[in-house]
Design an enzyme around this catalytic site. Structure first.
Site, short mmCIF file in Angstrom:
data_model
loop_
_atom_site.label_atom_id
_atom_site.label_comp_id
_atom_site.label_asym_id
_atom_site.label_seq_id
_atom_site.Cartn_x
_atom_site.Cartn_y
_atom_site.Cartn_z
N LYS A 1 39.55 44.28 30.34
CA LYS A 1 40.54 45.19 30.90
C LYS A 1 41.15 46.08 29.82
CE LYS A 1 42.02 42.94 35.06
NZ LYS A 1 43.10 42.31 35.81
N ASP B 1 37.21 36.29 42.01
CA ASP B 1 37.74 35.97 43.33
C ASP B 1 39.15 36.52 43.54
OD1 ASP B 1 38.98 34.10 41.46
OD2 ASP B 1 39.88 33.23 43.25
N PHE C 1 43.29 44.80 39.29
CA PHE C 1 42.76 43.53 39.78
C PHE C 1 41.43 43.78 40.49
CE2 PHE C 1 42.34 39.92 42.67
CZ PHE C 1 42.53 38.88 41.78
N VAL C 2 40.38 43.12 40.01
CA VAL C 2 39.05 43.34 40.59
C VAL C 2 38.48 42.03 41.12
CG1 VAL C 2 38.51 45.32 39.11
CG2 VAL C 2 37.93 43.01 38.33
N ASP D 1 41.36 39.40 30.01
CA ASP D 1 42.58 40.04 30.52
C ASP D 1 43.71 39.81 29.51
OD1 ASP D 1 44.55 41.09 32.14
OD2 ASP D 1 44.60 39.42 33.53
N ARG E 1 33.72 36.19 45.81
CA ARG E 1 32.88 35.96 44.63
C ARG E 1 31.45 36.40 44.88
NH1 ARG E 1 35.85 32.76 41.10
NH2 ARG E 1 37.21 31.18 42.01
N GLY F 1 34.54 31.68 37.78
CA GLY F 1 34.30 33.12 37.77
C GLY F 1 33.03 33.56 37.06
N ASP G 1 34.05 35.72 32.89
CA ASP G 1 33.89 36.89 33.75
C ASP G 1 34.67 38.07 33.21
OD1 ASP G 1 36.32 35.67 34.26
OD2 ASP G 1 36.01 35.45 36.42
#
Ligand code: 5GP
Ligand code: MG
Length: 196
Positions: A138, A166, A159-160, A110, A172, A51, A107
């Protein structure tokens, strides 16, 4: 691919601006460090694959210092999951970190499971310092409570995908950070041979 996008959360020019700011801050902090080993400022950048790959590529091209790259692969959202399943090491190619200033790059922050897994491993390899940088954080308590040195953007707890992130290993290469339409997940959940 574009037809699957629900909303653009962060457009590419905003990402580019912020990545430049982060790079300047990272360099300034290193140059201003009172640590005597920073007489010859160098970094080892460790992106967490897959990521952080795109973010890392853009960030390091704004850092005009000698750098090395170490690699770490960690999986926490395998396949079609959209909630963390617990972080696991998949592989590593870190090189010699002893005496090095290490910057770990991910990336998105969370649950914090990835940083909790990886930071102690890096610290055990005798580096001069370990700092952490995430592009996104987040808006949830677990993320806010996880220590991190640099954050690009605060985002809602959604969720991004895009810019390295991905869903089922796709998206991606989108240059923006986006959310996906519900139909994308519904299609994945449908039994094989389903018509939806
Ligand atoms: P944590 O370990 O902090 O729960 O999550 C970090 C990892 O989970 C990230 O490196 C990323 O791979 C994955 N992740 C967390 N949130 C998202 C998200 O919204 N979208 C995607 N695509 N991956 C996420
Ligand atoms: Mg990941």
């Amino acid at each position: 691919m574009d037809a699957d996008i629900d909303r653009i959360l962060i457009p590419r020019d905003a990402i580019a601006r912020r990545v430049g700011e982060l790079a300047r801050q990272i360099v300034d902090d290193l140059l201003q460090s009172p640590d005597p080993s920073v007489r010859k400022p160098e970094l080892t950048i460790v992106p967490i694959l897959t990521g952080a790959m795109i973010f890392c590529g853009d960030l390091i091209r704004q850092i005009r210092l000698p750098i090395r790259i170490g690699l770490l692969a960690v999986s926490s959202y395998p396949g079609q999951s959209v909630r963390a399943q617990g972080a696991n090491f998949l592989g590593q190619q870190l090189g010699d970190l002893s005496g090095r200033h290490v910057l770990l790059i991910d990336d998105i922050l969370d649950s914090g499971g990835t940083l909790r897994l990886v930071v102690p491993v890096l610290q055990s390899l005798n580096p001069a310092s370990v700092k952490t940088c995430v592009l996104l954080r987040k808006d949830r308590q677990a993320a806010r409570e996880t220590p991190v040195d640099y954050v690009g953007f605060e985002i809602p707890d959604e969720f991004v995908v895009g810019y390295g992130l991905d869903y089922d290993d796709y998206y991606r290469n989108l240059p923006e950070i986006v959310t996906l339409k519900k139909s994308v997940f519904a299609a994945a959940a449908a039994p094989a041979g389903g018509t939806e």
